[in-house]
Design a protein around this motif. Structure first.
Motif, mmCIF file in Angstrom:
data_model
loop_
_atom_site.group_PDB
_atom_site.id
_atom_site.type_symbol
_atom_site.label_atom_id
_atom_site.label_comp_id
_atom_site.label_asym_id
_atom_site.label_seq_id
_atom_site.Cartn_x
_atom_site.Cartn_y
_atom_site.Cartn_z
ATOM 1 N N HIS A 119 0.812 -1.218 0.000
ATOM 2 C CA HIS A 119 0.000 0.000 0.000
ATOM 3 C C HIS A 119 0.848 1.271 0.000
ATOM 4 O O HIS A 119 0.504 2.255 0.633
ATOM 5 C CB HIS A 119 -0.969 0.008 1.183
ATOM 6 N N SER A 120 1.973 1.253 -0.712
ATOM 7 C CA SER A 120 2.876 2.400 -0.706
ATOM 8 C C SER A 120 2.219 3.646 -1.272
ATOM 9 O O SER A 120 2.496 4.755 -0.819
ATOM 10 C CB SER A 120 4.160 2.090 -1.469
ATOM 11 N N VAL A 121 1.320 3.506 -2.239
ATOM 12 C CA VAL A 121 0.648 4.667 -2.825
ATOM 13 C C VAL A 121 -0.173 5.386 -1.752
ATOM 14 O O VAL A 121 -0.128 6.612 -1.634
ATOM 15 C CB VAL A 121 -0.242 4.244 -4.013
ATOM 16 N N GLU A 122 -0.911 4.622 -0.958
ATOM 17 C CA GLU A 122 -1.728 5.225 0.095
ATOM 18 C C GLU A 122 -0.859 5.901 1.164
ATOM 19 O O GLU A 122 -1.161 7.011 1.606
ATOM 20 C CB GLU A 122 -2.626 4.173 0.767
ATOM 21 N N ILE A 123 0.215 5.242 1.565
ATOM 22 C CA ILE A 123 1.091 5.796 2.599
ATOM 23 C C ILE A 123 1.731 7.095 2.105
ATOM 24 O O ILE A 123 1.767 8.095 2.825
ATOM 25 C CB ILE A 123 2.202 4.789 2.992
ATOM 26 N N LEU A 124 2.235 7.103 0.891
ATOM 27 C CA LEU A 124 2.864 8.308 0.347
ATOM 28 C C LEU A 124 1.848 9.437 0.203
ATOM 29 O O LEU A 124 2.179 10.600 0.441
ATOM 30 C CB LEU A 124 3.552 8.002 -0.981
ATOM 31 N N ALA A 125 0.620 9.113 -0.155
ATOM 32 C CA ALA A 125 -0.427 10.131 -0.253
ATOM 33 C C ALA A 125 -0.707 10.745 1.119
ATOM 34 O O ALA A 125 -0.881 11.963 1.235
ATOM 35 C CB ALA A 125 -1.697 9.528 -0.837
ATOM 36 N N ILE A 126 -0.727 9.921 2.152
ATOM 37 C CA ILE A 126 -0.960 10.436 3.509
ATOM 38 C C ILE A 126 0.200 11.320 3.944
ATOM 39 O O ILE A 126 -0.005 12.386 4.526
ATOM 40 C CB ILE A 126 -1.181 9.268 4.499
ATOM 41 N N ARG A 127 1.422 10.905 3.665
ATOM 42 C CA ARG A 127 2.583 11.724 4.014
ATOM 43 C C ARG A 127 2.521 13.081 3.312
ATOM 44 O O ARG A 127 2.874 14.106 3.904
ATOM 45 C CB ARG A 127 3.875 10.997 3.659
ATOM 46 N N ASN A 128 2.072 13.097 2.064
ATOM 47 C CA ASN A 128 1.917 14.367 1.356
ATOM 48 C C ASN A 128 0.845 15.235 1.992
ATOM 49 O O ASN A 128 0.998 16.449 2.098
ATOM 50 C CB ASN A 128 1.610 14.139 -0.125
ATOM 51 N N LEU A 129 -0.255 14.627 2.424
ATOM 52 C CA LEU A 129 -1.294 15.380 3.126
ATOM 53 C C LEU A 129 -0.755 15.983 4.418
ATOM 54 O O LEU A 129 -1.063 17.126 4.758
ATOM 55 C CB LEU A 129 -2.486 14.471 3.455
ATOM 56 N N LEU A 130 0.050 15.219 5.135
ATOM 57 C CA LEU A 130 0.598 15.699 6.411
ATOM 58 C C LEU A 130 1.504 16.912 6.216
ATOM 59 O O LEU A 130 1.548 17.798 7.058
ATOM 60 C CB LEU A 130 1.373 14.582 7.115
ATOM 61 N N ARG A 131 2.217 16.965 5.098
ATOM 62 C CA ARG A 131 3.132 18.085 4.840
ATOM 63 C C ARG A 131 2.407 19.405 4.609
ATOM 64 O O ARG A 131 3.016 20.463 4.694
ATOM 65 C CB ARG A 131 4.013 17.769 3.627
ATOM 66 N N GLN A 132 1.137 19.361 4.304
ATOM 67 C CA GLN A 132 0.383 20.581 4.038
ATOM 68 C C GLN A 132 0.061 21.361 5.304
ATOM 69 O O GLN A 132 -0.172 22.559 5.244
ATOM 70 C CB GLN A 132 -0.929 20.244 3.317
ATOM 71 N N TRP A 133 0.050 20.675 6.436
ATOM 72 C CA TRP A 133 -0.346 21.317 7.690
ATOM 73 C C TRP A 133 0.831 22.061 8.299
ATOM 74 O O TRP A 133 1.981 21.717 8.086
ATOM 75 C CB TRP A 133 -0.875 20.256 8.669
ATOM 76 N N GLY A 134 0.525 23.063 9.119
ATOM 77 C CA GLY A 134 1.569 23.830 9.784
ATOM 78 C C GLY A 134 2.429 22.966 10.685
ATOM 79 O O GLY A 134 3.647 23.034 10.675
ATOM 80 N N LYS A 135 1.788 22.119 11.465
ATOM 81 C CA LYS A 135 2.503 21.197 12.347
ATOM 82 C C LYS A 135 1.594 20.006 12.605
ATOM 83 O O LYS A 135 0.401 20.169 12.805
ATOM 84 C CB LYS A 135 2.868 21.876 13.665
#
Length: 140
Positions: A119-135
């Motif tokens: 499920h690397s596609v899903e994990i990488l997508a979540i990591r990208n979502l996390l980078r959008q937030w301030g913290k």
């Protein structure tokens, strides 16, 4: 004595000031874990710390495993609180998110402590979502 040369560092802007904070509790589960007729589901509940406003979301994710359901619960919660922030005009870059999960697997997979095998596609997508937030802070 030989003189040392120091590289001049480029000035950088300080990180943006965090103005908003949202706490979110996530969970995922799978009935018939890993079997062809399995059924994954997720749920999350969040609170805007400043105002006390709460929200929640849940749903069906289709066939899969419990581990995948736990991981996908992160994505669904981030998408849900992003919609909330948009409705309140909270800039995502100025928002701190504290995610609470009971899944050590999901936490370690998302933060990179565990290697991604499935499920690397899903994990990488979540990591990208996390980078959008301030913290973002993830707690067990």
């Amino acid at each position: 004595m030989k003189k040392r040369k120091f590289k001049r560092r480029m000035p950088h802007s300080p990180p943006p000031e965090i103005r908003y904070e949202i706490a979110v509790f996530v969970d995922g589960s799978c009935k018939g874990n890993g079997t062809p007729d399995s059924s994954m589901a997720y749920g999350y509940r969040f609170t805007d710390i400043a105002t006390g406003i709460t929200g929640e979301g849940s749903g069906h994710l289709g066939p899969g495993t419990n581990d995948l359901a736990e991981v996908l619960a992160f994505r669904k919660s981030l998408e849900g609180i992003a919609e909330f922030c948009k409705s309140k005009n909270y800039p995502i870059k100025l928002t701190r998110v504290v995610i609470h999960s009971d899944s050590q697997f999901a936490i370690n997979t998302i933060n990179g402590s565990y290697k991604i095998r499935h499920h690397s596609v899903e994990i990488l997508a979540i990591r990208n979502l996390l980078r959008q937030w301030g913290k973002v802070e993830i707690k067990k």
